[in-house]
Design a protein around this motif. Structure first.
Motif, PDB file in Angstrom:
ATOM      1  N   TYR A 269       0.842  -1.195   0.000  1.00 50.43           N
ATOM      2  CA  TYR A 269       0.000   0.000   0.000  1.00 50.43           C
ATOM      3  C   TYR A 269       0.881   1.250   0.000  1.00 50.43           C
ATOM      4  O   TYR A 269       1.895   1.310   0.695  1.00 50.43           O
ATOM      5  CB  TYR A 269      -0.894   0.047   1.237  1.00 50.43           C
ATOM      6  CG  TYR A 269      -1.813  -1.145   1.392  1.00 50.43           C
ATOM      7  CD1 TYR A 269      -2.934  -1.296   0.579  1.00 50.43           C
ATOM      8  CD2 TYR A 269      -1.565  -2.111   2.365  1.00 50.43           C
ATOM      9  CE1 TYR A 269      -3.775  -2.394   0.725  1.00 50.43           C
ATOM     10  CE2 TYR A 269      -2.403  -3.197   2.523  1.00 50.43           C
ATOM     11  CZ  TYR A 269      -3.507  -3.331   1.697  1.00 50.43           C
ATOM     12  OH  TYR A 269      -4.336  -4.418   1.850  1.00 50.43           O
TER      13      TYR A 269
ATOM     14  N   LEU B 262      -7.156   2.444  -4.283  1.00 49.79           N
ATOM     15  CA  LEU B 262      -8.000   1.894  -3.232  1.00 49.79           C
ATOM     16  C   LEU B 262      -8.561   3.069  -2.427  1.00 49.79           C
ATOM     17  O   LEU B 262      -7.852   3.712  -1.659  1.00 49.79           O
ATOM     18  CB  LEU B 262      -7.207   0.962  -2.314  1.00 49.79           C
ATOM     19  CG  LEU B 262      -7.964   0.395  -1.101  1.00 49.79           C
ATOM     20  CD1 LEU B 262      -9.169  -0.425  -1.540  1.00 49.79           C
ATOM     21  CD2 LEU B 262      -7.023  -0.423  -0.219  1.00 49.79           C
TER      22      LEU B 262
ATOM     23  N   ASP C 132      -7.348   0.608 -11.490  1.00 51.26           N
ATOM     24  CA  ASP C 132      -7.036  -0.680 -10.852  1.00 51.26           C
ATOM     25  C   ASP C 132      -5.867  -0.590  -9.870  1.00 51.26           C
ATOM     26  O   ASP C 132      -5.571  -1.553  -9.163  1.00 51.26           O
ATOM     27  CB  ASP C 132      -6.777  -1.759 -11.909  1.00 51.26           C
ATOM     28  CG  ASP C 132      -5.568  -1.470 -12.783  1.00 51.26           C
ATOM     29  OD1 ASP C 132      -4.958  -0.384 -12.632  1.00 51.26           O
ATOM     30  OD2 ASP C 132      -5.235  -2.319 -13.618  1.00 51.26           O
ATOM     31  N   ARG C 133      -5.202   0.572  -9.814  1.00 47.80           N
ATOM     32  CA  ARG C 133      -4.124   0.764  -8.830  1.00 47.80           C
ATOM     33  C   ARG C 133      -4.614   1.550  -7.614  1.00 47.80           C
ATOM     34  O   ARG C 133      -3.816   1.816  -6.697  1.00 47.80           O
ATOM     35  CB  ARG C 133      -2.937   1.511  -9.458  1.00 47.80           C
ATOM     36  CG  ARG C 133      -2.298   0.853 -10.665  1.00 47.80           C
ATOM     37  CD  ARG C 133      -1.703  -0.508 -10.364  1.00 47.80           C
ATOM     38  NE  ARG C 133      -0.706  -0.531  -9.319  1.00 47.80           N
ATOM     39  CZ  ARG C 133       0.607  -0.272  -9.499  1.00 47.80           C
ATOM     40  NH1 ARG C 133       1.053   0.049 -10.709  1.00 47.80           N
ATOM     41  NH2 ARG C 133       1.456  -0.350  -8.495  1.00 47.80           N
TER      42      ARG C 133
ATOM     43  N   LYS D  94      -1.053  -0.854  -4.102  1.00 45.39           N
ATOM     44  CA  LYS D  94      -2.266  -0.066  -4.283  1.00 45.39           C
ATOM     45  C   LYS D  94      -2.086   1.305  -3.658  1.00 45.39           C
ATOM     46  O   LYS D  94      -1.538   1.435  -2.545  1.00 45.39           O
ATOM     47  CB  LYS D  94      -3.461  -0.756  -3.611  1.00 45.39           C
ATOM     48  CG  LYS D  94      -3.873  -2.077  -4.243  1.00 45.39           C
ATOM     49  CD  LYS D  94      -4.707  -1.842  -5.484  1.00 45.39           C
ATOM     50  CE  LYS D  94      -5.321  -3.155  -5.985  1.00 45.39           C
ATOM     51  NZ  LYS D  94      -6.155  -2.953  -7.186  1.00 45.39           N
TER      52      LYS D  94
END
Length: 396
Positions: free
Chosen positions: A75, A123, A120-121, A100
């Motif tokens: 993350y 969050l 898609d990367r 992410k």
């Protein structure tokens, strides 16, 4: 001793910048600045808290690799999108293709606009939401307008660490150590005043909301994005931000003046002498044409009295003083004992315009004087009266 280890499995991976002259292209950096980034390693996952300015990316990766080596990052938490912290995002996401990017709704819009990072990367998290790293839990607190709309803070509850974004930050690079226990930090305090007043000053009510929101947390370390990691001085540092964000000031008077040929400067110097004779000990005097705007703003925020004077210049306020008054209006300066003095040769303007600025700032003027040509007996008496009224108002 690993001076980059804050607590077990929490490491500092930031960098120092000792070459940039001006922060945001405006504010002087005589002692440099640090861009702070942190690694939090859980049993299962690893998070990177903020990155650095893009010009420091090489040093950042050296620092990062020294702490995680070939390990991955799961993350990348973005507490603040300003480019001095988010500039390294694309490089980090490229180096760690499974990571992410974590942020709030406002963050996501800025990430796409600045760096074109695909969905898609990303969050998106909500206020109060948590991410479990395994023995380390990240909890997110939204603190909008401290000092951008997307700003937030990240709290590691197991260690009592608050990653605070720009809040509690200072100008000044780190000198060897990272925490306030590892190095002498007294000199960062005036740099904190300057940082707050220059960068965050307008947003005091939002800082108050953030302080209230995090007041119940057990905080053992404050890890901001600029300056030292606070540990031993947390109470003092939070107190400074609390006072500044409530526009509470310290005893003292700041005198800001402009002068073309010395006559208005003579008034400023005599005001200072009269204040000193009445017991005012902490007096800061700035020639607006020579002092940096950054220092003038800082002292105006810090001290309770503010006296501003300027000659008329092309039927306006002498430009460096007008720039200062505009900065006060922008920052919505409050709770000041304000006095003004203007001067002119053949047509008056500065006195009236200074009073107009006071009105825009919603500040009452406790005393004022206007001088034509040069200091004379009447002006000496007016200066004495101005000093009396300022001192009386300061006592109240």
């Amino acid at each position: 001793m690993n001076i980059r280890e804050i607590t077990k499995n929490v490491h500092y991976v930031g960098v120092n910048d000792r070459t940039t002259d001006r922060f945001e292209g405006l504010w002087p950096l005589p002692y440099g600045v640090s861009y702070n980034s942190y690694i939090v390693k859980g049993e299962n996952k690893t998070a990177l808290i903020d990155t650095v300015e893009i010009g420091s990316i090489r040093d950042f990766f050296h620092s990062l690799m020294s702490q995680i080596g070939s390990e991955g990052i799961d993350y990348v938490v973005v507490n603040h999108m300003e480019p001095d912290h988010s500039g390294g995002l694309n490089a980090v996401l490229e180096a760690y293709p499974s990571a992410k990017l974590v942020g709030n709704k406002q963050t996501m819009a800025m990430v796409k606009g600045y760096y074109h990072i695909p969905d898609d990367r990303l969050l998106e998290i909500k206020d109060g939401e948590e991410i479990d790293l395994g023995g380390k839990t990240l909890r997110f607190y939204f603190t909008p307008m401290v000092h951008w709309p997307e700003t937030m803070m990240t709290y590691v509850k197991e260690d009592g660490i608050l990653f605070s974004g720009d809040a509690f930050g200072t100008f000044g690079a780190l000198n060897g150590g990272v925490t306030d226990q590892e190095m002498e930090t007294d000199w960062y305090i005036p740099e904190m005043y300057r940082y707050y007043s220059n960068i965050v000053g307008k947003y005091g009510r939002f800082v108050q909301k953030a302080l209230e929101k995090t007041s119940g947390l057990d905080i053992k370390f404050i890890c901001s994005t600029h300056g030292p990691v606070w540990n031993g001085r947390i109470g003092e540092i939070v107190g400074i931000y609390d006072r500044l964000s409530k526009y509470e000031s310290e005893p003292g008077v700041t005198i800001i003046y402009g002068s073309m040929y010395g006559n208005t400067a003579e008034v400023a110097e005599e005001i200072a002498r009269e204040l000193a004779a009445r017991g005012v000990r902490n007096i800061k005097i700035h020639n607006a044409a020579k002092s940096n705007l950054s220092d003038m703003i800082s002292d105006a925020f810090r001290y309770e009295g503010l006296i501003v004077g300027a000659p008329t210049y092309s039927m306006k306020i002498f430009p460096p003083v007008e720039a200062f008054m505009s900065a006060m209006e922008t920052r919505e300066i409050k709770n000041k004992v304000l006095a003004t003095f203007g001067s002119f040769t053949w047509a008056s303007a500065s006195h009236k315009l200074l009073m107009e600025y006071a009105g825009k700032c919603k500040l009452d003027v406790v005393a004022s004087l206007e001088m034509k040509h040069a200091v004379n007996g009447d002006i000496h008496r007016a200066i004495s009266e101005l000093a009396d009224r300022v001192v009386e108002a300061l006592k109240k």
